[in-house]
Design an enzyme around this catalytic site. Structure first.
Site, short mmCIF file in Angstrom:
data_model
loop_
_atom_site.label_atom_id
_atom_site.label_comp_id
_atom_site.label_asym_id
_atom_site.label_seq_id
_atom_site.Cartn_x
_atom_site.Cartn_y
_atom_site.Cartn_z
CB ILE A 1 -25.04 -4.93 -9.89
CG1 ILE A 1 -24.41 -4.10 -11.03
CG2 ILE A 1 -25.92 -4.05 -9.00
CD1 ILE A 1 -25.41 -3.54 -12.02
NE ARG B 1 -0.71 0.08 8.48
CZ ARG B 1 -1.77 0.34 9.24
NH1 ARG B 1 -1.91 1.55 9.76
NH2 ARG B 1 -2.68 -0.59 9.48
CE LYS C 1 -10.51 -4.83 1.93
NZ LYS C 1 -9.23 -4.19 1.56
CG ASP D 1 -1.88 -1.22 1.16
OD1 ASP D 1 -2.41 -1.51 0.07
OD2 ASP D 1 -2.09 -1.87 2.21
CD GLN E 1 -5.19 -3.83 10.41
OE1 GLN E 1 -6.29 -4.20 10.80
NE2 GLN E 1 -4.81 -3.93 9.14
#
Ligand code: O7M
Length: 213
Positions: free
Chosen positions: A66, A190, A62, A12, A171
């Site tokens: 539809i 990270r 993610k 990221d 996290q």
């Protein structure tokens, strides 16, 4: 995707140069690279093709639309070299099935998310999302390293499907706890790319993986 090192890099970062630097330093310790919107928006979708020359690329878009739009999104990712995609399950079985079909089975469904807010809406329906992943023919699920006990619960629902598990490091989750709870791969961002020494950080995780499986 190989299953040797059990480590997926969540890349990221927001520049092509930084992406290349981190991958060059850590690639010996990875089975795959997961890319998300920050890098795709910063570097352009060709980054998928570039990284796919180095490692399997999981496109973490993610996806949550539809069915017809999900098909178009997955087609674009696969055309550029993605080995697998990540989609949301809350949009329903037809939308998930569209992703699974377009990815020829190589889709992972998000269940309970790893951050504190993941408890609010995703946790109460995570079991159903895992069951949906299984009935849709997905390759696996995404489950939280921050709550290893939930990895164990979800494993009971999905049987032999794969579990990829984010939340290690920044996290607060531990690689060894997630793997011992039944995760097939850990996803780490990270703790590797923000480290002053990404190579040493990836190696330390690889060593922890070896001790845990
Ligand atoms: O290791 P981090 O915390 O820097 O990054 C974690 C990565 O995993 C980041 O790319 C998130 O988008 C992703 N992730 C979560 O952190 N939590 C989730 O519940 C799900 C994901 C994910 O990979 O979904 C596919």
């Amino acid at each position: 995707m190989e299953k040797r090192r059990r480590l997926i890099l969540a890349l990221d970062v927001t520049s092509r140069a930084e992406a290349k630097r981190v991958v060059d330093l850590s690639k010996d310790y990875l089975d795959a690279i997961k890319i998300n919107w920050p890098l795709i928006l910063a570097a352009g979708p060709d980054i998928i093709t570039e990284l796919a020359k180095v490692k399997d690329v999981l496109c973490d878009l993610k996806i949550a639309d539809i069915p017809s739009i999900n098909t178009l999104i997955v087609d674009q990712a696969v055309k550029r070299g993605a080995s697998a995609v990540i989609c949301h399950g809350f949009v329903g079985d037809d939308s998930v099935k569209a992703c699974v079909d377009a990815a020829k089975g190589q889709a992972f469904v998000v269940t309970e998310m790893s951050h504190p807010g993941g408890k609010q809406f995703t946790a109460p329906v995570a079991d159903k999302l895992a069951a949906l992943a299984k009935s849709s023919g997905a390759r696996g699920i995404v489950a939280p390293a921050t709550r290893p006990e939930r990895i164990m619960d979800l494993r009971k629902i999905i049987g032999k499907l794969e579990i990829i598990s984010p939340g290690v490091g920044a996290q607060g989750g531990k690689a060894s706890d997630a793997l011992k709870a039944g995760a097939d791969y850990i996803i780490v961002g990270r703790a590797i790319y923000e480290s002053p020494d990404p190579k040493a950080a990836a190696k330390a995780l690889a060593d922890e993986v070896k001790r845990s499986i």
